[in-house]
Design a protein around this motif. Structure first.
Motif, PDB file in Angstrom:
ATOM      1  N   ALA A  88       0.680  -1.244  -0.015  1.00  0.00           N
ATOM      2  CA  ALA A  88      -0.093  -0.042   0.071  1.00  0.00           C
ATOM      3  C   ALA A  88       0.803   1.212  -0.008  1.00  0.00           C
ATOM      4  N   GLU A  89       2.054   1.336   0.687  1.00  0.00           N
ATOM      5  CA  GLU A  89       2.950   2.280   0.562  1.00  0.00           C
ATOM      6  C   GLU A  89       3.327   2.629  -0.713  1.00  0.00           C
ATOM      7  N   HIS A  90       3.739   1.626  -1.736  1.00  0.00           N
ATOM      8  CA  HIS A  90       4.170   2.062  -2.904  1.00  0.00           C
ATOM      9  C   HIS A  90       2.777   2.310  -3.754  1.00  0.00           C
ATOM     10  N   VAL A  91       1.744   1.680  -3.252  1.00  0.00           N
ATOM     11  CA  VAL A  91       0.794   2.067  -4.377  1.00  0.00           C
ATOM     12  C   VAL A  91       0.344   3.546  -4.162  1.00  0.00           C
ATOM     13  N   SER A  92       0.561   3.914  -2.840  1.00  0.00           N
ATOM     14  CA  SER A  92       0.099   5.338  -2.479  1.00  0.00           C
ATOM     15  C   SER A  92       1.200   6.359  -3.430  1.00  0.00           C
ATOM     16  N   ARG A  93       2.390   5.874  -3.529  1.00  0.00           N
ATOM     17  CA  ARG A  93       3.384   6.595  -4.321  1.00  0.00           C
ATOM     18  C   ARG A  93       3.120   6.641  -5.685  1.00  0.00           C
ATOM     19  N   SER A  94       2.781   5.563  -6.441  1.00  0.00           N
ATOM     20  CA  SER A  94       2.324   5.527  -7.799  1.00  0.00           C
ATOM     21  C   SER A  94       1.001   5.995  -7.916  1.00  0.00           C
ATOM     22  N   VAL A  95       0.345   6.064  -7.176  1.00  0.00           N
ATOM     23  CA  VAL A  95      -1.178   6.912  -7.356  1.00  0.00           C
ATOM     24  C   VAL A  95      -1.046   8.176  -7.156  1.00  0.00           C
ATOM     25  N   ASP A  96      -0.406   8.677  -6.280  1.00  0.00           N
ATOM     26  CA  ASP A  96      -0.056  10.361  -6.333  1.00  0.00           C
ATOM     27  C   ASP A  96       0.584  10.683  -7.433  1.00  0.00           C
ATOM     28  N   SER A  97       1.706   9.787  -7.922  1.00  0.00           N
ATOM     29  CA  SER A  97       2.251  10.430  -8.967  1.00  0.00           C
ATOM     30  C   SER A  97       1.864  10.546 -10.205  1.00  0.00           C
ATOM     31  N   ALA A  98       0.724   9.376 -10.516  1.00  0.00           N
ATOM     32  CA  ALA A  98       0.184   9.496 -11.752  1.00  0.00           C
ATOM     33  C   ALA A  98      -0.726  10.554 -12.165  1.00  0.00           C
ATOM     34  N   ALA A  99      -0.971  10.356 -13.516  1.00  0.00           N
ATOM     35  CA  ALA A  99      -1.505  11.618 -14.312  1.00  0.00           C
ATOM     36  C   ALA A  99      -2.998  11.861 -13.863  1.00  0.00           C
ATOM     37  N   THR A 100      -3.628  10.931 -12.815  1.00  0.00           N
ATOM     38  CA  THR A 100      -4.907  11.109 -12.632  1.00  0.00           C
ATOM     39  C   THR A 100      -5.099  11.999 -11.172  1.00  0.00           C
ATOM     40  N   ASP A 101      -6.350  12.035 -10.771  1.00  0.00           N
ATOM     41  CA  ASP A 101      -6.392  12.812  -9.390  1.00  0.00           C
ATOM     42  C   ASP A 101      -6.621  11.805  -8.352  1.00  0.00           C
ATOM     43  N   ASP A 102      -6.481  10.552  -8.659  1.00  0.00           N
ATOM     44  CA  ASP A 102      -6.451   9.614  -7.431  1.00  0.00           C
ATOM     45  C   ASP A 102      -5.529   9.764  -6.648  1.00  0.00           C
ATOM     46  N   GLN A 103      -6.132   9.190  -5.284  1.00  0.00           N
ATOM     47  CA  GLN A 103      -5.076   9.210  -4.098  1.00  0.00           C
ATOM     48  C   GLN A 103      -5.331   8.096  -3.061  1.00  0.00           C
ATOM     49  N   LEU A 104      -4.657   7.465  -2.501  1.00  0.00           N
ATOM     50  CA  LEU A 104      -4.767   6.535  -1.572  1.00  0.00           C
ATOM     51  C   LEU A 104      -5.130   7.236  -0.204  1.00  0.00           C
ATOM     52  N   LEU A 105      -6.423   6.949   0.341  1.00  0.00           N
ATOM     53  CA  LEU A 105      -6.895   7.462   1.436  1.00  0.00           C
ATOM     54  C   LEU A 105      -6.887   6.350   2.580  1.00  0.00           C
ATOM     55  N   VAL A 106      -6.639   6.895   3.837  1.00  0.00           N
ATOM     56  CA  VAL A 106      -6.209   5.965   4.885  1.00  0.00           C
ATOM     57  C   VAL A 106      -7.253   6.391   6.260  1.00  0.00           C
ATOM     58  N   ALA A 107      -8.246   5.743   6.553  1.00  0.00           N
ATOM     59  CA  ALA A 107      -8.962   6.153   7.809  1.00  0.00           C
ATOM     60  C   ALA A 107      -7.696   5.619   8.779  1.00  0.00           C
ATOM     61  N   PRO A 108      -7.714   6.059   9.955  1.00  0.00           N
ATOM     62  CA  PRO A 108      -6.803   5.693  10.928  1.00  0.00           C
ATOM     63  C   PRO A 108      -7.195   4.513  11.765  1.00  0.00           C
ATOM     64  N   PRO A 109      -6.499   3.644  12.307  1.00  0.00           N
ATOM     65  CA  PRO A 109      -6.939   2.780  13.262  1.00  0.00           C
ATOM     66  C   PRO A 109      -7.616   3.525  14.415  1.00  0.00           C
ATOM     67  N   THR A 110      -8.570   2.936  15.062  1.00  0.00           N
ATOM     68  CA  THR A 110      -9.016   3.674  16.314  1.00  0.00           C
ATOM     69  C   THR A 110      -9.229   2.829  17.387  1.00  0.00           C
ATOM     70  N   CYS A 111      -9.033   3.204  18.759  1.00  0.00           N
ATOM     71  CA  CYS A 111      -9.399   2.552  19.896  1.00  0.00           C
ATOM     72  C   CYS A 111     -10.725   2.271  20.081  1.00  0.00           C
ATOM     73  N   GLN A 112     -11.125   1.214  20.314  1.00  0.00           N
ATOM     74  CA  GLN A 112     -12.709   0.818  20.523  1.00  0.00           C
ATOM     75  C   GLN A 112     -12.980   1.221  21.732  1.00  0.00           C
ATOM     76  N   ASP A 113     -12.025   1.469  22.803  1.00  0.00           N
ATOM     77  CA  ASP A 113     -12.439   1.746  24.336  1.00  0.00           C
ATOM     78  C   ASP A 113     -12.221   3.185  24.340  1.00  0.00           C
ATOM     79  N   CYS A 114     -11.535   3.776  23.965  1.00  0.00           N
ATOM     80  CA  CYS A 114     -11.351   5.344  24.310  1.00  0.00           C
ATOM     81  C   CYS A 114     -11.722   6.195  23.008  1.00  0.00           C
ATOM     82  N   GLY A 115     -11.466   5.971  21.800  1.00  0.00           N
ATOM     83  CA  GLY A 115     -11.629   6.682  20.757  1.00  0.00           C
ATOM     84  C   GLY A 115     -10.303   7.217  20.290  1.00  0.00           C
TER      85      GLY A 115
END
Length: 98
Positions: A41-68
């Motif tokens: 995914a790290e490499h995909v992020s770099r290639s997607v960001d550098s491609a001619a498209t407007d695509d980007q890899l988005l990551v929703a962060p890990p979240t603690c189920q107890d404290c948020g």
């Protein structure tokens, strides 16, 4: 292109363009380990960001189920516990390409 001709990173990007997924779900689908999915995914992020498209890899962060807590330093990681409350109930990050 046939699936057998695609690289692992191309297959990963194709899956992430369809719907968001966690590293574990992607690992099952692509027959990899969750850790290797994150490395790819790290490499995909770099290639997607550098491609001619407007695509980007988005990551929703890990979240603690107890404290948020969701302010993890490295979003492309599988934390074993929450640094705030030390709980081991931490969800995985969710990846998508938009």
């Amino acid at each position: 292109m046939r699936e057998a001709d695609e690289t692992t990173r191309q297959r990963l990007a194709d899956v992430l363009r369809v719907e968001p997924a966690t590293p574990s779900a992607l690992a099952v689908q692509l027959e990899l380990t969750p850790e290797s999915v994150l490395r790819h995914a790290e490499h995909v992020s770099r290639s997607v960001d550098s491609a001619a498209t407007d695509d980007q890899l988005l990551v929703a962060p890990p979240t603690c189920q107890d404290c948020g807590f969701d302010a993890f330093d490295d979003l492309l990681n599988l934390p074993s516990r929450c640094p705030s409350c030390k709980s081991e109930a931490v969800s995985e990050p969710t990846l998508t390409i938009e």
